[in-house]
Design a protein around this motif. Sequence first.
Motif, PDB file in Angstrom:
ATOM      1  N   UNK A  10       0.806  -1.235   0.000  1.00 17.24           N
ATOM      2  CA  UNK A  10       0.000   0.000   0.000  1.00 17.24           C
ATOM      3  C   UNK A  10       0.840   1.286   0.000  1.00 17.24           C
ATOM      4  N   UNK A  11       2.051   1.233   0.548  1.00 14.99           N
ATOM      5  CA  UNK A  11       2.901   2.425   0.613  1.00 14.99           C
ATOM      6  C   UNK A  11       3.572   2.732  -0.729  1.00 14.99           C
ATOM      7  N   UNK A  12       3.444   1.832  -1.696  1.00 14.18           N
ATOM      8  CA  UNK A  12       4.068   2.033  -2.996  1.00 14.18           C
ATOM      9  C   UNK A  12       5.339   1.239  -3.186  1.00 14.18           C
ATOM     10  N   UNK A  13       5.854   0.621  -2.135  1.00 12.40           N
ATOM     11  CA  UNK A  13       7.052  -0.210  -2.227  1.00 12.40           C
ATOM     12  C   UNK A  13       6.699  -1.454  -3.028  1.00 12.40           C
ATOM     13  N   UNK A  14       7.637  -1.955  -3.823  1.00 14.87           N
ATOM     14  CA  UNK A  14       7.362  -3.104  -4.673  1.00 14.87           C
ATOM     15  C   UNK A  14       8.600  -3.982  -4.787  1.00 14.87           C
ATOM     16  N   UNK A  15       8.405  -5.187  -5.284  1.00 13.00           N
ATOM     17  CA  UNK A  15       9.531  -6.069  -5.589  1.00 13.00           C
ATOM     18  C   UNK A  15       9.116  -7.030  -6.699  1.00 13.00           C
ATOM     19  N   UNK A  16      10.117  -7.513  -7.409  1.00  8.74           N
ATOM     20  CA  UNK A  16       9.875  -8.513  -8.433  1.00  8.74           C
ATOM     21  C   UNK A  16       9.665  -9.854  -7.768  1.00  8.74           C
ATOM     22  N   UNK A  17       8.793 -10.646  -8.349  1.00 12.23           N
ATOM     23  CA  UNK A  17       8.513 -11.979  -7.837  1.00 12.23           C
ATOM     24  C   UNK A  17       9.166 -13.039  -8.693  1.00 12.23           C
ATOM     25  N   UNK A  18       8.503 -14.156  -8.811  1.00 13.02           N
ATOM     26  CA  UNK A  18       9.066 -15.296  -9.527  1.00 13.02           C
ATOM     27  C   UNK A  18       8.888 -15.149 -11.033  1.00 13.02           C
ATOM     28  N   UNK A  19       9.752 -15.815 -11.762  1.00 14.16           N
ATOM     29  CA  UNK A  19       9.703 -15.853 -13.216  1.00 14.16           C
ATOM     30  C   UNK A  19       8.469 -16.635 -13.645  1.00 14.16           C
ATOM     31  N   UNK A  20       7.718 -16.107 -14.624  1.00 14.59           N
ATOM     32  CA  UNK A  20       6.485 -16.765 -15.050  1.00 14.59           C
ATOM     33  C   UNK A  20       6.507 -17.247 -16.494  1.00 14.59           C
ATOM     34  N   UNK A  21       6.982 -16.421 -17.414  1.00 14.60           N
ATOM     35  CA  UNK A  21       6.928 -16.809 -18.825  1.00 14.60           C
ATOM     36  C   UNK A  21       8.107 -16.211 -19.574  1.00 14.60           C
ATOM     37  N   UNK A  22       8.588 -16.991 -20.532  1.00 14.06           N
ATOM     38  CA  UNK A  22       9.730 -16.560 -21.333  1.00 14.06           C
ATOM     39  C   UNK A  22       9.233 -15.940 -22.633  1.00 14.06           C
ATOM     40  N   UNK A  23       9.886 -14.889 -23.055  1.00 13.17           N
ATOM     41  CA  UNK A  23       9.472 -14.240 -24.302  1.00 13.17           C
ATOM     42  C   UNK A  23      10.081 -14.985 -25.486  1.00 13.17           C
ATOM     43  N   UNK A  24       9.654 -14.615 -26.682  1.00 15.61           N
ATOM     44  CA  UNK A  24      10.146 -15.296 -27.875  1.00 15.61           C
ATOM     45  C   UNK A  24      11.513 -14.786 -28.328  1.00 15.61           C
ATOM     46  N   UNK A  25      12.055 -13.753 -27.684  1.00 16.02           N
ATOM     47  CA  UNK A  25      13.371 -13.246 -28.048  1.00 16.02           C
ATOM     48  C   UNK A  25      14.491 -14.080 -27.442  1.00 16.02           C
ATOM     49  N   UNK A  26      14.192 -14.791 -26.381  1.00 17.78           N
ATOM     50  CA  UNK A  26      15.204 -15.605 -25.709  1.00 17.78           C
ATOM     51  C   UNK A  26      14.980 -17.062 -26.082  1.00 17.78           C
ATOM     52  N   UNK A  27      15.987 -17.664 -26.675  1.00 21.66           N
ATOM     53  CA  UNK A  27      15.847 -19.034 -27.156  1.00 21.66           C
ATOM     54  C   UNK A  27      16.462 -20.056 -26.215  1.00 21.66           C
ATOM     55  N   UNK A  28      17.293 -19.624 -25.251  1.00 19.28           N
ATOM     56  CA  UNK A  28      17.938 -20.568 -24.332  1.00 19.28           C
ATOM     57  C   UNK A  28      16.994 -20.904 -23.181  1.00 19.28           C
ATOM     58  N   UNK A  29      16.875 -22.165 -22.883  1.00 20.44           N
ATOM     59  CA  UNK A  29      15.992 -22.623 -21.816  1.00 20.44           C
ATOM     60  C   UNK A  29      16.518 -22.159 -20.457  1.00 20.44           C
ATOM     61  N   UNK A  30      15.634 -21.602 -19.660  1.00 23.34           N
ATOM     62  CA  UNK A  30      16.003 -21.157 -18.323  1.00 23.34           C
ATOM     63  C   UNK A  30      16.647 -19.790 -18.264  1.00 23.34           C
ATOM     64  N   UNK A  31      16.855 -19.146 -19.382  1.00 24.65           N
ATOM     65  CA  UNK A  31      17.465 -17.814 -19.426  1.00 24.65           C
ATOM     66  C   UNK A  31      16.391 -16.767 -19.682  1.00 24.65           C
ATOM     67  N   UNK A  32      16.683 -15.537 -19.289  1.00 22.50           N
ATOM     68  CA  UNK A  32      15.772 -14.430 -19.555  1.00 22.50           C
ATOM     69  C   UNK A  32      16.488 -13.403 -20.415  1.00 22.50           C
ATOM     70  N   UNK A  33      15.710 -12.603 -21.109  1.00 23.23           N
ATOM     71  CA  UNK A  33      16.292 -11.617 -22.012  1.00 23.23           C
ATOM     72  C   UNK A  33      16.787 -10.375 -21.277  1.00 23.23           C
ATOM     73  N   UNK A  34      16.380 -10.187 -20.027  1.00 25.02           N
ATOM     74  CA  UNK A  34      16.825  -9.032 -19.255  1.00 25.02           C
ATOM     75  C   UNK A  34      15.784  -7.946 -19.124  1.00 25.02           C
ATOM     76  N   UNK A  35      14.787  -7.946 -19.981  1.00 25.16           N
ATOM     77  CA  UNK A  35      13.712  -6.968 -19.905  1.00 25.16           C
ATOM     78  C   UNK A  35      12.558  -7.583 -19.128  1.00 25.16           C
ATOM     79  N   UNK A  36      12.211  -6.998 -18.002  1.00 23.50           N
ATOM     80  CA  UNK A  36      11.174  -7.568 -17.146  1.00 23.50           C
ATOM     81  C   UNK A  36       9.837  -6.883 -17.403  1.00 23.50           C
ATOM     82  N   UNK A  37       8.839  -7.690 -17.634  1.00 23.41           N
ATOM     83  CA  UNK A  37       7.473  -7.206 -17.737  1.00 23.41           C
ATOM     84  C   UNK A  37       6.633  -7.881 -16.657  1.00 23.41           C
ATOM     85  N   UNK A  38       5.556  -7.242 -16.270  1.00 25.79           N
ATOM     86  CA  UNK A  38       4.718  -7.763 -15.197  1.00 25.79           C
ATOM     87  C   UNK A  38       3.728  -8.780 -15.753  1.00 25.79           C
TER      88      UNK A  38
END
Length: 111
Positions: A10-38
């Motif tokens: 409620x105060x506006x503080x936030x944090x990233x949670x767990x990884x949910x889905x991989x985008x189509x730009x990253x082809x390696x399994x288990x890796x992320x592209x670096x751009x985080x979306x909610x």
Amino acid sequence: MCYFDHTLWPCGYWKWGTFRAQCNKEYRTGETCGLKLIFNTYLERDVCKMCDTMHTKQRRLAKMADDVRRWRGEGNRHATIEKTEREMIALNIQIGDLWVEHTTRKNAINY
């Protein structure tokens, strides 16, 4: 553009949670592209850990101020008053640092 859960307090503080889905730009399994979306935002009802820590320190600071006020009325505790006032200054600095960190995190885009 990989998707992550997002926790928001409620105060506006936030944090990233767990990884949910991989985008189509990253082809390696288990890796992320670096751009985080909610993927999903979870709203917390409780206060964040940082606010809780600040409230605890503020209560301690108020107790110390009451003690100093009482000791001054008693008149024979000069060393104790000086030590407590030094601790109060240090506690005020800690609260200020926590507030700056909280505000910075709250207003950050990528943390």
